[in-house]
Scaffold this motif. Structure first.
Motif, PDB file in Angstrom:
ATOM      1  N   TRP C 281       0.824  -1.201   0.000  1.00 17.92           N
ATOM      2  CA  TRP C 281       0.000   0.000   0.000  1.00 17.92           C
ATOM      3  C   TRP C 281       0.863   1.258   0.000  1.00 17.92           C
ATOM      4  CZ3 TRP C 281      -0.473   3.898   3.701  1.00 17.92           C
ATOM      5  CH2 TRP C 281      -1.570   4.767   3.517  1.00 17.92           C
ATOM      6  N   MET C 282       1.903   1.239   0.844  1.00 16.67           N
ATOM      7  CA  MET C 282       2.791   2.395   0.913  1.00 16.67           C
ATOM      8  C   MET C 282       3.445   2.632  -0.439  1.00 16.67           C
ATOM      9  SD  MET C 282       4.688   1.974   4.609  1.00 16.67           S
ATOM     10  CE  MET C 282       5.636   3.477   4.499  1.00 16.67           C
ATOM     11  N   TYR C 283       3.857   1.524  -1.070  1.00 17.63           N
ATOM     12  CA  TYR C 283       4.514   1.640  -2.364  1.00 17.63           C
ATOM     13  C   TYR C 283       3.570   2.241  -3.396  1.00 17.63           C
ATOM     14  CZ  TYR C 283       6.732   0.186  -6.725  1.00 17.63           C
ATOM     15  OH  TYR C 283       7.277   0.171  -7.975  1.00 17.63           O
ATOM     16  N   ARG C 284       2.325   1.758  -3.397  1.00 16.49           N
ATOM     17  CA  ARG C 284       1.343   2.273  -4.332  1.00 16.49           C
ATOM     18  C   ARG C 284       1.092   3.758  -4.119  1.00 16.49           C
ATOM     19  NH1 ARG C 284      -4.109  -0.080  -3.656  1.00 16.49           N
ATOM     20  NH2 ARG C 284      -3.185  -1.413  -2.055  1.00 16.49           N
ATOM     21  N   GLU C 451      13.917   1.537   8.311  1.00 18.08           N
ATOM     22  CA  GLU C 451      13.546   2.738   7.564  1.00 18.08           C
ATOM     23  C   GLU C 451      14.295   2.793   6.242  1.00 18.08           C
ATOM     24  OE1 GLU C 451      14.162   6.123  10.027  1.00 18.08           O
ATOM     25  OE2 GLU C 451      12.232   5.915  11.032  1.00 18.08           O
ATOM     26  N   ASP C 452      15.558   2.402   6.290  1.00 15.36           N
ATOM     27  CA  ASP C 452      16.349   2.425   5.077  1.00 15.36           C
ATOM     28  C   ASP C 452      15.756   1.490   4.029  1.00 15.36           C
ATOM     29  OD1 ASP C 452      19.629   1.501   4.035  1.00 15.36           O
ATOM     30  OD2 ASP C 452      18.473   3.273   3.528  1.00 15.36           O
ATOM     31  N   GLN C 453      15.375   0.285   4.468  1.00 17.55           N
ATOM     32  CA  GLN C 453      14.809  -0.680   3.524  1.00 17.55           C
ATOM     33  C   GLN C 453      13.481  -0.190   2.968  1.00 17.55           C
ATOM     34  OE1 GLN C 453      16.444  -3.373   2.436  1.00 17.55           O
ATOM     35  NE2 GLN C 453      18.069  -2.517   3.698  1.00 17.55           N
ATOM     36  N   VAL C 454      12.664   0.397   3.831  1.00 17.97           N
ATOM     37  CA  VAL C 454      11.360   0.863   3.347  1.00 17.97           C
ATOM     38  C   VAL C 454      11.543   1.987   2.329  1.00 17.97           C
ATOM     39  CG1 VAL C 454       9.213   1.985   4.046  1.00 17.97           C
ATOM     40  CG2 VAL C 454      10.128   0.133   5.400  1.00 17.97           C
ATOM     41  N   LYS C 455      12.477   2.883   2.611  1.00 14.63           N
ATOM     42  CA  LYS C 455      12.706   3.982   1.674  1.00 14.63           C
ATOM     43  C   LYS C 455      13.211   3.444   0.341  1.00 14.63           C
ATOM     44  CE  LYS C 455      13.249   7.836   4.824  1.00 14.63           C
ATOM     45  NZ  LYS C 455      14.140   8.770   5.508  1.00 14.63           N
ATOM     46  N   LYS C 456      14.030   2.405   0.402  1.00 13.58           N
ATOM     47  CA  LYS C 456      14.502   1.801  -0.845  1.00 13.58           C
ATOM     48  C   LYS C 456      13.323   1.202  -1.591  1.00 13.58           C
ATOM     49  CE  LYS C 456      19.301   0.506  -0.063  1.00 13.58           C
ATOM     50  NZ  LYS C 456      20.127  -0.447   0.637  1.00 13.58           N
ATOM     51  N   MET C 457      12.405   0.595  -0.825  1.00 11.21           N
ATOM     52  CA  MET C 457      11.245  -0.020  -1.456  1.00 11.21           C
ATOM     53  C   MET C 457      10.407   1.021  -2.169  1.00 11.21           C
ATOM     54  SD  MET C 457       7.932  -1.687   0.300  1.00 11.21           S
ATOM     55  CE  MET C 457       7.266  -0.089   0.675  1.00 11.21           C
ATOM     56  N   VAL C 459      11.220   3.663  -3.661  1.00 11.87           N
ATOM     57  CA  VAL C 459      11.747   4.060  -4.966  1.00 11.87           C
ATOM     58  C   VAL C 459      11.920   2.863  -5.888  1.00 11.87           C
ATOM     59  CG1 VAL C 459      12.866   6.160  -4.207  1.00 11.87           C
ATOM     60  CG2 VAL C 459      14.101   4.020  -4.097  1.00 11.87           C
ATOM     61  N   GLY C 460      11.441   1.709  -5.417  1.00 11.44           N
ATOM     62  CA  GLY C 460      11.405   0.569  -6.310  1.00 11.44           C
ATOM     63  C   GLY C 460      12.637  -0.303  -6.319  1.00 11.44           C
TER      64      GLY C 460
END
Lengths: 285, 287, 480
Positions: C281-284, C451-457, C459-460
Motif C-alpha cells: 500500500w505504501m509503495y502504491r 527505515e532504510d529498507q522501506v525507503k529503498k522499497m 523508490v522501487g
C-alpha cells in the motif's frame, strides 16, 4: 589585450563574489520573509513582503507563529551575543597569554621534546570532540565550573592553544633575530627581551592568533551544549530554533545573520593584519 | 639559539594546561576503550581488545570508515582547490581588489552549524533557493531533488567546502603576497605565459602552505559532526553515516560508551597514519 | 620559636577539640531530631527494583521547608525535605516560559524552589547523557519515551512504583496507556508529559466538495487520494515519512492487525500477509502520486504548510496538529480539520505516542523530587490537573488520565478547535499501546535499518516481500 584580460578578470571576480555571497544573500533574504511567504506557491528570489518581524522577535523575544502548539518561544538573543562575545574574547586573550611565551621558547630555544610537541598537536587535531566531551565534563564538574563562563572559556582555550602556539612560533621564527641580540647586548634576560621588545613588534602574529581563536570559540557548538545549560552561547541557541516538530526557519535566519555580523565585522577589521601576519609566517617556509 | 633554563618556565603554563585538559581526557578515552563499563555502578573491568573487535565487526564500520575518508578528501580537495583559485584571484592587481579580499573572510566566520542549516535550505526540494534560482532563470521546469542517497555525501560536504575554501584562500593569499616580485618580473622578461608562470614559479613557492591548508581541511572533514548532524543525521539511509555520527550512535543512542571510545581510538589511529603518510610524502618531495 | 610552636600546638589542639566536639554534638542532635521527626508513616513496601528500598524508609530531616496542605488524594502526613539547594529540573526547549509558570505555582504550593535548565531539543540526548555520565546532579528531567528503559537500566531513572500515590496514578490512567510508563515487569518509571494518538487529519471542505465519506480503510485512503491526485493535487496524503517513518509504519501495521514483536523481541511479521499488504500500500501511494514525491525528505513546515494551503487532503500525524490546523496555523484552510469517527484501519486502532517526566536515579532528596514529579505529571497539591490542563489549553498536548477527560470544563474549552468527545474516544478505545517501541532495547537500531529498507522499497529498489524478509532477519540478528 590588457582590456580583454581585465574584463575576464572582472568576470571571474563576479563569479568569486557570487560564490561567497550568494548563500549569504539567501540567509539574509530568508530573515526578511515570513514563513508563509517562504512556503508560498509563488516563489521569488526577493522577499515580496519585506518584514522586520523576525528581527524584532529575535532581538526582543516573543513567539514564532503565535503562542500555541507550533510556537517556539524565543528569548532575546542579546544576552547570548554578550556571552558568546565574552567567551570568545576571553579565550583569545587567555590563549595569547599562554601561547606567546611558549611560542617564543619553542622558537628561540632548542631543547628536547620539540618534535614530540608537534606530534601531540597533530594528535589533538585528530580527536573527534564528541569522544572526549564526557571526561572534559568530569573535570569541569570537579572544578565546579559547570554552567559557568570560565568553564567554557577554559575548554575553548584547550582546543585552540596548540595550534595558536604553532602559528605564533612560526611567526616568531621569521622575525629577525637582531631584536633578540640587541636585547641581549643590553643585558636583558630572555623574559624581558620577550616582553619589552619582541612582543610589541609581533602585532600581526598576535592578530592572527586572536582572530583564529575568536572565530573558533564563537562557532563552537558541542562543548557549549554540554558544559552549559540555559545560559549558553549562540550556537546551542541557534540549534534550539528547531523544536520537536517545527523549525522557526525565518527567525533562525534572522538570528544567524545577527550572530554572524559581529565576527564578520571583526574579521573585516582584522583581515589586513591577518594576511600580513600570515605573510610573515609563510616567509619562514 | 640560546640555551638556558628560562624556556622551561615559559613553556610550563601552556604545557600544564594541555596536559590537564587534553591528556587527561585522552587517557580516560583509552581506559574506556579497553574496559567493560557498567553504567549503574560506574565500574570498569578490563576488556582487552574486545570493544575494538566489536566495533570492527559491526557491518557499518568499514563503509563508514571509507565514507569518512572520502568526505575528508572531498572537503580537502574542494576547499583547497577553490581556496587556491580564490586566492589567485584576490592576488590580482586590479582596481577594487581590496573589497574582494575583505569579502573572502565571510564564509569562515559562519559557524558550521549555521552553514549546515543554510545549505540544507538552499538544496531543499520544495522551497530551496537553488531550485528557485534555476526556475526563475528558466533553466529547469520542475524542482529538482538535490540531495539523494547517491549524492548525499558530496552534497553534505559542500557546506564544509564553502567554509574551508574561505580559510584556505586567506592562507594562500598571504603566501602569494610573500613571493618576491623580482622573480615575477624576471619570468615576464623571459616571455613566460601566465599559466607557465603559475606552474613553475608561483605554485612551488606556495606549495608548503597550500599543503598545510590541505591537511588541515582534511582533518576538519574527517572529524566533522555538526554539519552532517544538522543536514542529514547520517541519512538518507546510511549514505552520510560518518565515523563521528557512528560514534554518536554508539555512545549516545545505544549507550555503549566503551565501543564509542574504541571507535574514537581507531579514528585517531587512522588519522595519525594518514597524516604521517602525508607528511612523509610532502617532505620526501621537498628534497 | 618554641613558645610560638607550643602556642600553635595549644591552639590547634583546642581547635581540634572544638571541632570534634561540635561534630559529635551535631551528630547527637541530628540523630535525636531525626528520631523525633521521623514521619509516622514509613513506607515498608519491599520493592523489587534494585537499590531503592533503603532510600525511601530513611525519611529523616531537620529542616522543614514544606508548606503543609491536606488534600483528599495525596498522603496525609507532612513530608519534610533536606534540600540545601533548589531542585534541578532538566527540560528540552518547549515553551520554557510556561514551565517557569508551573514551577512558580509549585513553589507557592509546596515551598520548594526549582531551577529550570533548558536544553535545545535537537541536542537533548547528547547534552543530558553527557552531563549524567559526567556526574551532574539532577532531580527530575524530561524523558523521551524510547530511552526510558535504557536509562532505568543504567540507574539514571528512579523507580516510581513504591510511592504512596503510585497505584492511584496508574489507575487514574486509561488502562491501555499504563504500559507506556512502566518497565516490562510493570514497574512505574515515568509519568506522562504529553500524549497523543496518530490521527488522520482530513480537510473537511475538500472531503465534502468531492463527495467523499470518511475513509474507513487504507484502501479508501488510496482511492480518495488517487482521485485528488488526478485532479492535480500535489500531495493528497502527507505524513512524516522523512524523519519519523517508523511511527507511520508501526501505525499501519498495528492498524492492520500485524503483531510486530512478542515480549521477547522475536519478529512475528515475516509471513503475515497483512504486513505485506501495508508495504504494498505504501509503495502504491508513493508511486501513483498520492503522496508528494519528496515525502521521504520533507521538513515539518512543508507538511503543515501544504495542508493549510489545500495542497494536501489528509495529514496523518500526531493529534496535537489538530490544534495547529484548526486554531493557530496560518493558511486559508485553517479551521477545516476533522478526524474520522473511527480510525481507518481494519482493527480500528491507531497508536499511542508521547513523552514523559522522570526522576533521576540519585536525586538530592527523593521525596522532594517526587513532589515535583507528581505536580508535573499528575495532580498538584490541590488535587487538580494544573499542568496537564495548561498544556492542553495552550498547545493541544493531552494527558491520558480518565478523570481529566471526564471534566466538562475541559470539553468546553477544547471544543473550540476539536471534537472533544471523539478525541476522548480515540484515547480511550482506539489507541493501541506499542510496548515494543519502549521495551526492546535494540529496537531503534533495528529501526534505522528498517527505515532504510522501506525507503529503498518506495523508490522501487526492493520489493515489499524482500523488505519483510530482510528486516525480520535483521531483528533476529539483534536477538542473538
Amino acid at each position: 589585450m590588457k582590456s580583454i584580460k581585465s574584463i575576464f578578470l572582472y568576470l571571474l571576480l563576479m563569479i568569486g563574489l557570487m560564490y561567497i555571497l550568494l548563500p549569504f544573500y539567501w540567509l539574509v533574504c530568508t530573515s526578511f520573509m515570513t514563513l508563509t511567504e517562504l512556503g508560498a506557491k509563488e516563489q521569488s528570489l526577493i522577499p515580496n513582503h519585506f518584514t522586520l518581524e523576525n528581527y524584532f522577535q529575535v532581538i526582543l523575544g516573543g513567539y514564532s507563529y503565535g503562542a500555541s502548539q507550533g510556537a517556539i518561544f524565543l528569548r532575546s538573543i542579546l544576552p547570548y551575543i554578550g556571552r558568546s562575545f565574552i567567551v570568545a574574547v576571553s579565550t583569545a586573550i587567555l590563549v595569547i597569554i599562554l601561547a606567546s611565551p611558549a611560542a617564543y621558547a619553542y622558537s628561540r630555544f632548542n631543547f628536547k621534546g620539540k618534535n614530540i610537541f608537534f606530534f601531540i598537536m597533530l594528535l589533538l587535531r585528530s580527536v573527534p570532540p564528541i569522544a572526549i566531551v564526557v571526561p572534559f565534563f568530569m573535570i569541569m564538574l570537579r572544578m565546579q565550573l559547570i554552567n559557568t563562563l570560565p568553564g567554557i572559556i577554559l575548554a575553548h582555550t584547550s582546543f585552540t592553544l596548540p595550534f595558536s602556539i604553532w602559528i605564533f612560533k612560526d611567526y616568531l621564527d621569521a622575525l629577525p633575530r637582531v631584536l633578540d641580540e640587541a636585547a641581549v647586548i643590553d643585558g636583558a634576560s630572555p623574559i624581558i627581551a620577550f616582553s619589552r621588545i619582541i612582543l610589541p613588534n609581533a602585532k600581526p602574529g598576535i592578530f592572527a592568533v586572536f582572530i583564529y581563536t575568536f572565530l573558533t570559540s564563537w562557532s563552537e557548538f558541542l562543548y557549549a551544549l554540554v558544559l552549559l545549560s540555559s545560559e549558553t552561547t549562540l550556537p546551542p541557541l541557534l540549534a534550539g530554533f528547531q523544536a520537536a516538530n517545527q523549525v522557526a526557519w525565518t527567525q533562525l535566519a534572522a538570528a544567524s545573520v545577527i550572530s554572524v555580523i559581529l565576527p564578520v565585522i571583526m574579521a573585516f577589521l582584522m583581515q589586513k593584519y591577518l594576511i600580513k601576519g600570515l605573510v610573515i609566517i609563510t616567509k619562514g617556509f | 639559539m640560546l640555551k638556558n633554563k628560562y624556556p622551561i618556565f615559559m613553556i610550563i603554563p601552556s604545557f600544564l594546561y594541555i596536559v590537564f585538559f587534553f591528556i587527561f581526557p585522552m587517557v580516560w578515552l583509552f581506559v574506556m576503550a579497553f574496559s567493560f563499563i557498567d553504567l549503574k555502578s560506574w565500574s570498569f573491568r578490563f576488556a582487552g581488545f574486545n570493544n575494538f573487535a566489536m566495533i570492527i565487526k559491526d557491518e557499518e564500520f568499514v563503509p563508514s570508515l571509507i565514507r569518512t575518508i572520502l568526505y575528508g578528501a572531498y572537503v580537502s580537495i574542494g576547499g583547497s582547490v577553490i581556496g587556491l583559485l580564490l586566492a589567485l584571484l584576490a592576488n590580482q592587481k586590479i582596481k577594487g581588489i581590496g573589497v574582494f579580499r575583505a569579502f573572502l573572510v565571510i564564509p569562515w566566520c559562519i559557524p558550521p552549524i549555521i552553514s549546515g542549516y543554510l545549505w540544507l535550505w538552499i538544496f531543499d526540494a520544495n522551497f530551496g533557493f537553488l531550485n528557485r534560482l534555476l526556475y526563475t532563470l528558466q533553466l529547469i521546469k520542475r524542482y529538482i531533488i538535490f540531495v539523494t542517497r547517491e549524492n548525499a555525501l558530496i552534497m553534505s560536504s559542500i557546506p564544509a567546502i564553502w567554509v574551508q575554501s574561505s580559510f584556505t584562500s586567506l592562507i594562500c593569499l598571504s603566501a602569494l603576497q610573500g613571493i618576491p616580485i623580482d622573480i615575477y618580473e624576471a619570468s615576464e622578461i623571459d616571455g613566460a605565459t601566465s599559466f607557465k608562470r603559475f606552474l613553475y614559479i608561483t605554485f612551488p613557492f606556495i606549495r608548503p602552505i597550500w599543503a598545510l591548508a590541505f591537511i588541515i581541511n582534511f582533518t576538519i572533514g574527517f572529524i566533522m559532526f555538526d554539519i552532517i548532524y544538522v543536514m542529514t543525521a547520517g541519512g538518507p539511509g546510511t549514505s552520510t553515516l560518518l565515523l563521528s555520527i557512528l560514534l554518536y550512535r554508539e555512545a549516545f543512542l545505544k549507550l555503549r560508551i566503551e565501543t564509542g571510545a574504541a571507535l574514537a581510538c581507531i579514528q585517531l589511529v587512522v588519522m595519525l597514519i594518514l597524516c604521517t603518510l602525508y607528511l612523509l610524502l610532502l617532505y620526501r618531495r621537498r628534497e | 620559636m618554641v613558645e610560638v610552636k607550643k602556642e600553635e600546638k595549644k591552639v590547634s589542639r583546642r581547635d581540634y577539640l572544638k571541632y570534634t566536639g561540635a561534630a559529635i554534638g551535631g551528630l547527637v542532635v541530628g540523630g535525636a531530631l531525626g528520631y523525633v521527626l521521623k514521619p509516622t508513616e514509613v513506607i515498608e513496601k519491599t520493592v523489587t527494583a534494585p537499590g531503592v528500598a533503603t532510600t525511601i524508609t530513611k525519611m529523616v530531616t531537620t529542616t522543614v521547608t514544606a508548606v503543609p496542605t491536606t488534600s483528599p488524594t495525596t498522603i496525609t502526613l507532612t513530608p519534610t525535605y533536606t534540600l540545601t539547594k533548589p531542585l534541578e529540573l532538566y527540560a528540552w526547549d518547549y515553551h520554557p516560559e510556561t514551565i517557569e509558570e508551573h514551577l512558580a505555582a509549585f513553589k507557592e504550593q509546596t515551598g520548594i524552589s526549582v531551577k529550570l535548565n533548558v536544553l535545545p531539543y535537537p541536542g537533548y540526548l547528547t547534552s543530558i547523557q553527557s552531563k549524567i555520565m559526567g556526574g551532574i546532579q539532577i532531580d527530575d528531567l524530561y524523558v523521551q519515551n524510547h530511552t526510558q528503559l535504557k536509562w532505568y537500566n543504567a540507574g539514571w531513572l528512579h523507580e516510581l512504583e513504591s510511592f504512596p500515590e503510585s497505584k492511584k496514578i496508574k489507575s487514574d490512567m486509561y488502562k491501555e496507556w499504563v504500559t507506556k510508563y512502566t518497565t516490562p515487569d510493570g514497574i512505574l518509571i515515568t509519568l506522562p508529559y504529553w500524549t497523543g494518538s496518530y490521527v488522520h487529519m482530513i480537510n473537511r471542505r475538500i472531503m465534502e466538495e468531492n463527495g467523499f465519506e470518511y475513509p474507513k480503510s487504507l484502501e479508501d485512503i488510496y482511492t480518495q487520494c488517487k482521485k485528488l491526485s488526478e485532479k492535480g493535487m500535489k500531495a493528497p496524503y502527507t505524513a512524516y515519512w522523512s524523519w519519523q517513518l517508523e511511527e507511520s509504519v508501526v501505525e499501519y501495521m498495528v492498524g492492520e492487525g500485524v503483531d510486530l514483536f512478542d515480549e521477547k523481541g522475536r519478529p512475528l511479521f515475516e509471513d503475515d500477509p497483512n504486513a505485506k499488504y501495508v508495504l504494498e500500500w505504501m509503495y502504491r501511494m508513493y508511486k501513483e502520486g498520492c503522496t508528494s514525491p519528496t515525502i521521504t525528505t520533507d521538513e515539518v513546515s512543508a507538511i503543515v504548510t501544504a495542508w493549510l494551503n489545500a495542497e494536501s487532503y489528509i495529514c496523518n500525524w500526531h493529534s496535537y496538529f489538530i490544534e495547529t490546523f484548526n486554531r493557530s496555523g496560518e493558511g486559508p484552510e485553517r479551521g477545516n480539520c476533522v478526524i474520522p469517527p473511527v480510525p481507518p484501519s481494519s482493527t480500528k486502532k491507531t497508536i499511542q505516542i508521547g513523552d514523559c517526566y522522570g526522576m533521576f536515579g540519585r536525586p538530592q532528596d527523593v521525596m522532594a523530587a517526587w513532589e515535583l514529579l507528581k505536580f508535573l505529571g499528575w495532580k498538584d497539591r490541590k488535587g487538580e490537573y494544573r499542568v496537564a490542563t495548561t498544556w492542553a489549553y495552550k498547545t493541544g498536548l493531552l494527558p491520558p488520565y480518565k478523570d481529566w477527560w471526564e471534566d466538562p470544563k475541559h470539553k468546553e474549552a477544547l471544543s473550540k478547535w476539536v471534537d472533544f468527545d471523539l478525541l476522548k474516544t480515540y484515547f480511550e478505545k482506539y489507541s493501541a499501546a506499542v510496548p515494543f517501541r519502549v521495551n526492546i532495547l535494540w529496537y531503534f537500531d533495528w529501526v534505522v535499518y528498517m527505515e532504510d529498507q522501506v525507503k529503498k522499497m518506495l523508490v522501487g529498489e526492493v520489493s515489499p516481500s524482500d523488505v519483510l524478509k530482510k528486516i525480520a532477519e535483521k531483528a533476529k540478528e539483534f536477538l542473538s
